[in-house]
Enzyme design. Structure first.
Site, short mmCIF file in Angstrom:
data_model
loop_
_atom_site.label_atom_id
_atom_site.label_comp_id
_atom_site.label_asym_id
_atom_site.label_seq_id
_atom_site.Cartn_x
_atom_site.Cartn_y
_atom_site.Cartn_z
N ASP A 1 -3.77 1.36 9.87
CA ASP A 1 -4.95 2.22 10.01
C ASP A 1 -5.43 2.24 11.45
O ASP A 1 -5.96 3.25 11.93
CB ASP A 1 -6.06 1.78 9.06
CG ASP A 1 -5.66 2.14 7.65
OD1 ASP A 1 -4.95 1.34 7.02
OD2 ASP A 1 -6.02 3.25 7.21
N CYS B 1 0.84 -1.20 0.00
CA CYS B 1 0.00 0.00 0.00
C CYS B 1 0.88 1.26 0.00
O CYS B 1 2.03 1.22 -0.43
CB CYS B 1 -0.97 -0.02 1.18
SG CYS B 1 -2.29 1.21 1.03
N ASN C 1 -4.59 -3.01 8.70
CA ASN C 1 -3.98 -2.23 7.60
C ASN C 1 -4.59 -2.72 6.28
O ASN C 1 -5.40 -3.65 6.26
CB ASN C 1 -2.46 -2.41 7.61
CG ASN C 1 -1.74 -1.44 6.67
OD1 ASN C 1 -2.02 -0.24 6.68
ND2 ASN C 1 -0.85 -1.93 5.85
N LYS C 2 -4.17 -2.10 5.20
CA LYS C 2 -4.71 -2.39 3.86
C LYS C 2 -4.80 -3.89 3.61
O LYS C 2 -3.86 -4.64 3.93
CB LYS C 2 -3.82 -1.70 2.82
CG LYS C 2 -4.19 -1.88 1.37
CD LYS C 2 -5.59 -1.46 1.04
CE LYS C 2 -5.91 -0.05 1.46
NZ LYS C 2 -7.32 0.35 1.16
C1 RUB Z 1 -4.09 3.22 3.37
C2 RUB Z 1 -3.38 2.25 4.26
C3 RUB Z 1 -2.10 2.76 4.89
C4 RUB Z 1 -2.45 3.30 6.29
C5 RUB Z 1 -1.29 4.04 6.91
O1 RUB Z 1 -5.38 2.78 3.04
O2 RUB Z 1 -3.80 1.16 4.54
O3 RUB Z 1 -1.16 1.73 5.05
O4 RUB Z 1 -3.54 4.18 6.19
O5 RUB Z 1 -1.01 5.20 6.16
P1 RUB Z 1 -6.31 3.73 2.13
P2 RUB Z 1 -0.23 6.43 6.83
O6 RUB Z 1 -5.55 4.03 0.88
O7 RUB Z 1 -7.55 2.89 1.90
O8 RUB Z 1 -6.63 4.96 2.94
O9 RUB Z 1 1.04 5.84 7.36
O10 RUB Z 1 0.00 7.40 5.70
O11 RUB Z 1 -1.07 6.98 7.92
#
Ligand code: RUB
Length: 318
Positions: free
Chosen positions: A200, A131, A210-211
Site C-alpha cells: 500500500d 491478501c 501492506n495488509k
Molecule cells: C489491499 C492490500 C494490497 C495492496 C496492493 O488492502 O493490502 O496488498 O493494496 O494491492 P485492502 P494492489 O483490501 O484493505 O485495500 O497491488 O492491487 O495495488
C-alpha cells in the site's frame, strides 16, 4: 470556508473506496483519478478559480477515505499537477486527459513489473500470497505467460478474506491453488519457493506497508529461508517519508473482526482492527517495480528521482 459539494460521481467513488467495495492500492488510485475526471466533466464552474477550487475540494473528499495507501494521494497529485489552462474548458480537458494518462500508465506499469517479478520465479515454483494485490498477481500471470508452471498457497487473510479474491483470480488463469488459514502459513512455508505480496505504501527506508499479517509472514519466511518479494509499482512510493513523516496505519471497524452476538457471548473484551502493518526492509528480499527490482534499502534513490525531495499537496487551499 466550507468545501463546494463534489459532483455525485465523486461522492459515490469516495463512499465505495471507504466501504472497500473498491479496494487495493492500484484500483483505489485508478478510481480516484477517474473520479477527478468525472468532477472536471460535470462541474458547473463560472471561472477558472471556481473550477480549480471545486477540483481541490473533490480531491480532499477522496483523500479522506483511506489513509494508508499512498497511491490515492499520488493519483490526486498526478492529476491536479496537470490542471493547467486559462479558461474552464482548457482546464477541464487537461484534467480529463491527465486522468486517462494516469490510468493507462497504471496498466502499463503493472504489466512491466509483472515481467520483472516473473523473472524471479522458476518453472515448477510454489508461491505463497497474502491478501489480494493486482501487482503481485501480475507477476504470477507473467510467469504463466512465460510458460512456467506455477502453483499457489493462498492465505485467506483475515478479517476480510481478500485471499479468496486471489484464489479466484489464480483459478481464472488455471494456477492450482491451496487455500490456508493465516495461522497455517509458517507450516505451509515448508512447501513454498517464493512469498509474493503487494504494498500500500513503501517508505523511504524501504519499509513495506501492506495488509496486516505481511510482517509476520516476512519474518517467518526469513526464518524458513524462503525469499519474499513485494510487487509494487512506483505510485506506492510514499514521498512524505522522504521528509521524516510516518505512514498512518488505518484502524478499521471492530465488526470486521467479530460480530456483535459473538462478542456479547464472550464478555467484555477490547477489539482492535489495524488494517496494515510495516515490514522492516531487512525482512524483504526485493521490491519489484516497473523500473526493475530493488533491494529495499536502495528504494530511496528511485524515490528521490521520481518525487524530488518531498511531496506537493496540490489539493490544499492556496
Ligand atoms: C489491499 C492490500 C494490497 C495492496 C496492493 O488492502 O493490502 O496488498 O493494496 O494491492 P485492502 P494492489 O483490501 O484493505 O485495500 O497491488 O492491487 O495495488
Amino acid at each position: 470556508m466550507t468545501d463546494p459539494e463534489p459532483v455525485p460521481a465523486v461522492t459515490e467513488s469516495a463512499e465505495a473506496i471507504a466501504a472497500m467495495e473498491i479496494r487495493g492500492a492500484a484500483t483505489i488510485a485508478a478510481e480516484a483519478a477517474e473520479a477527478l475526471a468525472a468532477q472536471a466533466e460535470a462541474v458547473d464552474a463560472d471561472s477558472p478559480a471556481a473550477f480549480r477550487a471545486s477540483m481541490r475540494a473533490a480531491a480532499r473528499t477522496l483523500h479522506r477515505t483511506r489513509p494508508t495507501a499512498v497511491s490515492l494521494p499520488n493519483a490526486l497529485r498526478y492529476v491536479l499537477q496537470r490542471m493547467e489552462g486559462h479558461d474552464v474548458e482548457a482546464l477541464r480537458r487537461n484534467v480529463v486527459r491527465a486522468a486517462e494518462t494516469f490510468v493507462d500508465q497504471l496498466d502499463g506499469a503493472r504489466a512491466d513489473l509483472g515481467r520483472v517479478g516473473a523473472n524471479r520465479l522458476a518453472d515448477g515454483d510454489t508461491v505463497m500470497t497474502h491478501c489480494h494485490s493486482t501487482d503481485a498477481l501480475a507477476c504470477i500471470e507473467a510467469a504463466v505467460d512465460q510458460g512456467k508452471s506455477i502453483s499457489a498457497i493462498v492465505k485467506e487473510t483475515r478479517p476480510r478474506n481478500q485471499g479468496h479474491i486471489t484464489a479466484e483470480r489464480l483459478r481464472d488463469i488455471d494456477v492450482p491453488v491451496t487455500l490456508v488459514v493465516d495461522s497455517a502459513a509458517r507450516r505451509a512455508l515448508d512447501e513454498v519457493d517464493h512469498v509474493l505480496v503487494g504494498a500500500d505504501s513503501i517508505a523511504a527506508d524501504g519499509g513495506v506497508i501492506n495488509k496486516i499479517g505481511t510482517s509476520g509472514l516476512a519474518v517467518n519466511a526469513r526464518e524458513r529461508g524462503v525469499p519474499i518479494m513485494t510487487a509494487a509499482q512506483t505510485i506506492k512510493l510514499h514521498p512524505e517519508t522522504l521528509t521524516g513523516h510516518t505512514v498512518e496505519i488505518e484502524m478499521r471497524d471492530e465488526s470486521e473482526v467479530i460480530d456483535d452476538d459473538v462478542r456479547e457471548s464472550i464478555g467484555d473484551v477490547a477489539v482492535e482492527n489495524p488494517a496494515f502493518d510495516v515490514t522492516p526492509p531487512r525482512y524483504m528480499d526485493a521490491i519489484v517495480t516497473e523500473h526493475g527490482q530493488f533491494p529495499p534499502e536502495s528504494i530511496v534513490t528511485l524515490m528521490r528521482e521520481l518525487f524530488g525531495e518531498g511531496a506537493a499537496v496540490p489539493w490544499a487551499e492556496p
